[in-house]
Scaffold this active site. Structure first.
Site, short mmCIF file in Angstrom:
data_model
loop_
_atom_site.label_atom_id
_atom_site.label_comp_id
_atom_site.label_asym_id
_atom_site.label_seq_id
_atom_site.Cartn_x
_atom_site.Cartn_y
_atom_site.Cartn_z
N LYS A 115 0.87 -1.18 0.00
CA LYS A 115 0.00 0.00 0.00
C LYS A 115 0.91 1.23 0.00
O LYS A 115 1.39 1.68 1.04
CB LYS A 115 -0.93 -0.01 1.21
CG LYS A 115 -1.92 1.12 1.17
CD LYS A 115 -2.99 0.96 2.22
CE LYS A 115 -4.02 2.05 2.12
NZ LYS A 115 -3.49 3.40 2.37
N GLU A 173 -0.72 4.63 -8.08
CA GLU A 173 -0.28 5.59 -7.06
C GLU A 173 0.95 6.35 -7.54
O GLU A 173 1.94 5.74 -7.96
CB GLU A 173 0.05 4.81 -5.78
CG GLU A 173 0.18 5.66 -4.54
CD GLU A 173 -1.16 5.88 -3.81
OE1 GLU A 173 -2.23 5.58 -4.39
OE2 GLU A 173 -1.10 6.35 -2.67
P1 NAD Z 1 -6.58 4.79 2.24
O1 NAD Z 1 -5.32 5.55 1.99
O2 NAD Z 1 -6.68 4.10 3.53
O3 NAD Z 1 -6.82 3.74 1.05
C1 NAD Z 1 -7.15 4.06 -0.28
C2 NAD Z 1 -5.98 4.58 -1.06
O4 NAD Z 1 -4.89 3.69 -0.97
C3 NAD Z 1 -6.22 4.67 -2.55
O5 NAD Z 1 -6.93 5.82 -2.88
C4 NAD Z 1 -4.83 4.67 -3.09
O6 NAD Z 1 -4.36 5.99 -3.19
C5 NAD Z 1 -4.03 3.99 -2.03
N1 NAD Z 1 -3.34 2.76 -2.46
C6 NAD Z 1 -2.01 2.54 -2.30
N2 NAD Z 1 -1.66 1.36 -2.77
C7 NAD Z 1 -2.79 0.78 -3.27
C8 NAD Z 1 -3.06 -0.46 -3.90
N3 NAD Z 1 -2.10 -1.37 -4.10
N4 NAD Z 1 -4.32 -0.71 -4.30
C9 NAD Z 1 -5.32 0.18 -4.08
N5 NAD Z 1 -5.12 1.40 -3.47
C10 NAD Z 1 -3.86 1.68 -3.07
O7 NAD Z 1 -7.78 5.66 2.09
P2 NAD Z 1 -8.00 7.19 2.13
O8 NAD Z 1 -9.44 7.33 2.38
O9 NAD Z 1 -7.41 7.85 0.97
O10 NAD Z 1 -7.16 7.73 3.33
C11 NAD Z 1 -7.33 7.30 4.61
C12 NAD Z 1 -5.99 7.39 5.27
O11 NAD Z 1 -5.42 8.68 5.04
C13 NAD Z 1 -6.21 7.25 6.73
O12 NAD Z 1 -5.98 5.94 7.12
C14 NAD Z 1 -5.25 8.23 7.34
O13 NAD Z 1 -4.11 7.53 7.76
C15 NAD Z 1 -4.90 9.18 6.21
N6 NAD Z 1 -5.48 10.48 6.53
C16 NAD Z 1 -4.80 11.24 7.39
C17 NAD Z 1 -5.29 12.49 7.76
C18 NAD Z 1 -4.50 13.34 8.71
O14 NAD Z 1 -4.97 14.40 9.07
N7 NAD Z 1 -3.31 12.92 9.11
C19 NAD Z 1 -6.50 12.94 7.23
C20 NAD Z 1 -7.19 12.14 6.34
C21 NAD Z 1 -6.68 10.90 6.00
#
Ligand code: NAD
Length: 330
Positions: A115, A173
């Site tokens: 990921k 990504e």
């Molecule tokens: P996510 O990052 O948990 O999962 C979806 C994303 O993973 C996809 O959109 C893609 O970009 C990515 N990805 C990477 N490798 C992949 C693969 N092999 N296959 C499919 N997708 C892949 O989801 P999200 O909703 O984008 O973000 C949530 C995460 O972002 C949270 O767990 C948090 O850690 C972080 N976040 C942090 C803050 C903060 O303020 N620090 C705020 C919002 C979100």
């Protein structure tokens, strides 16, 4: 009940604000682990009190609104998020939920992938030529970033070989390898300029630039992890689709492997976690996807994520540290 209502409201407000800072402004104000903790609390609260869950809740929304400075692209197939598991037990429960839903005792083959911690993009190839690139945005509408993406050398402007669908949407990504991130920050520090807080933030900030010369100067790379439009014309195995994309010139992580069942996934997770520090890019976990596309279609989606895939998150590597006298770039 009023305590529950007020905690629910507070969680929604906090997560909406943190999400805006992270997704829209590329400027996180709390560590990911803190965001994840609050999100899990919200999901648990809404599971106990389903009447609190609305379509506006951060628990059912994907990403953030596209920035108005960019043209907007409507995704023909929504770009969703991923559900998470954090333990072996949750991984087994994920597998069992799919069996229960399909009402048969299946042995699943999973495509296991790192990921990557960067930014999701959609690349549209028409007759083998890259014609459009977009961010995920809120999952339905993303930002048009074609000129910026054209500067990323890992992304082919023209597909190799032959046999691709007339319209092929590659998803993957964009990320900044660790070495490039460190060199870029060292240079910025030496010049007294702003530094980036982490490679994810650096990748997102570099890609969402209005001047593509800035993007061109940043060490960005790309791995493909899926197909959107045009997928129907490809085979019935997710892994075979990725291998096909790779043959057409799209970079694919060498870590991507097929594994059998939750036990195979857990072994994949343990292996990558042990090598996390040696990998040339940052990852925040691994992703498991049911390999059989027909089963994926049967399983379908919930509001913000597919039922046939999950991210297995790694423990947070670092809590956010704020360095004194260093201004961070957004
Ligand atoms: P996510 O990052 O948990 O999962 C979806 C994303 O993973 C996809 O959109 C893609 O970009 C990515 N990805 C990477 N490798 C992949 C693969 N092999 N296959 C499919 N997708 C892949 O989801 P999200 O909703 O984008 O973000 C949530 C995460 O972002 C949270 O767990 C948090 O850690 C972080 N976040 C942090 C803050 C903060 O303020 N620090 C705020 C919002 C979100």
């Amino acid at each position: 009940m009023s305590d529950i209502l007020s905690r629910h409201r507070q969680l929604c407000e906090l997560l909406t604000e943190y999400g805006h800072q992270y997704y829209v402004l590329d400027n996180p104000t709390v560590p990911d682990a803190e965001y994840d903790r609050l999100m899990r609390e919200l999901i648990a609260l809404e599971a106990e009190h389903p009447e609190l869950k609305t379509p506006a809740s951060p628990s059912v929304r994907v990403g953030g609104q596209p920035l108005s400075a960019f043209s907007q692209v409507r995704h023909e197939i929504p770009m969703l998020s991923l559900d998470n598991v954090f333990s072996d037990e949750e991984l087994q429960a994920f597998e069992q939920r799919m069996r229960d839903r399909l009402k048969r005792e299946l042995n699943f083959t999973f495509c296991c992938e790192p990921k990557l911690d960067g930014l999701a993009v959609s690349l549209l190839y028409v007759d083998g030529q890259l014609v459009q690139a977009a961010t995920r945005g809120d999952g339905t509408t993303g930002e048009e970033i074609t000129d910026n993406v054209r500067t990323i050398k890992a992304i082919p402007l023209v597909l190799r070989g032959s046999g691709w669908p007339a319209r092929l949407e590659v998803r993957g990504e964009v990320f900044m390898p660790k070495a490039g991130f460190e060199a870029m920050n060292a240079k910025a520090l030496a010049a007294g300029e702003k530094v980036f807080v982490n490679p994810r933030n650096a990748a997102a900030g570099s890609l969402r630039q209005l001047d593509s010369r800035i993007t061109a100067s940043r060490p960005l790379s790309f791995y493909a992890y899926g197909v959107g439009v045009g997928g129907d014309e490809l085979g019935n195995s997710h892994f075979a689709r990725l291998t096909q994309l790779n043959a057409w010139g799209l970079p694919l992580s060498p870590e991507v492997k097929l594994k059998e069942g939750a036990a195979g996934c857990q072994a994949f997770h343990d292996d990558i976690l042990a090598r996390r520090g040696e990998l040339p890019y940052e990852i925040d976990g691994v992703v498991y996807k049911v390999d059989d596309i027909a089963l994926q279609q049967e399983l379908g989606f919930v509001a913000r994520a597919p039922r046939w895939a999950t991210a297995h998150k790694f423990p947070a590597e670092e809590e956010m540290t704020l360095l004194e006298n260093v201004e961070f770039q957004v």
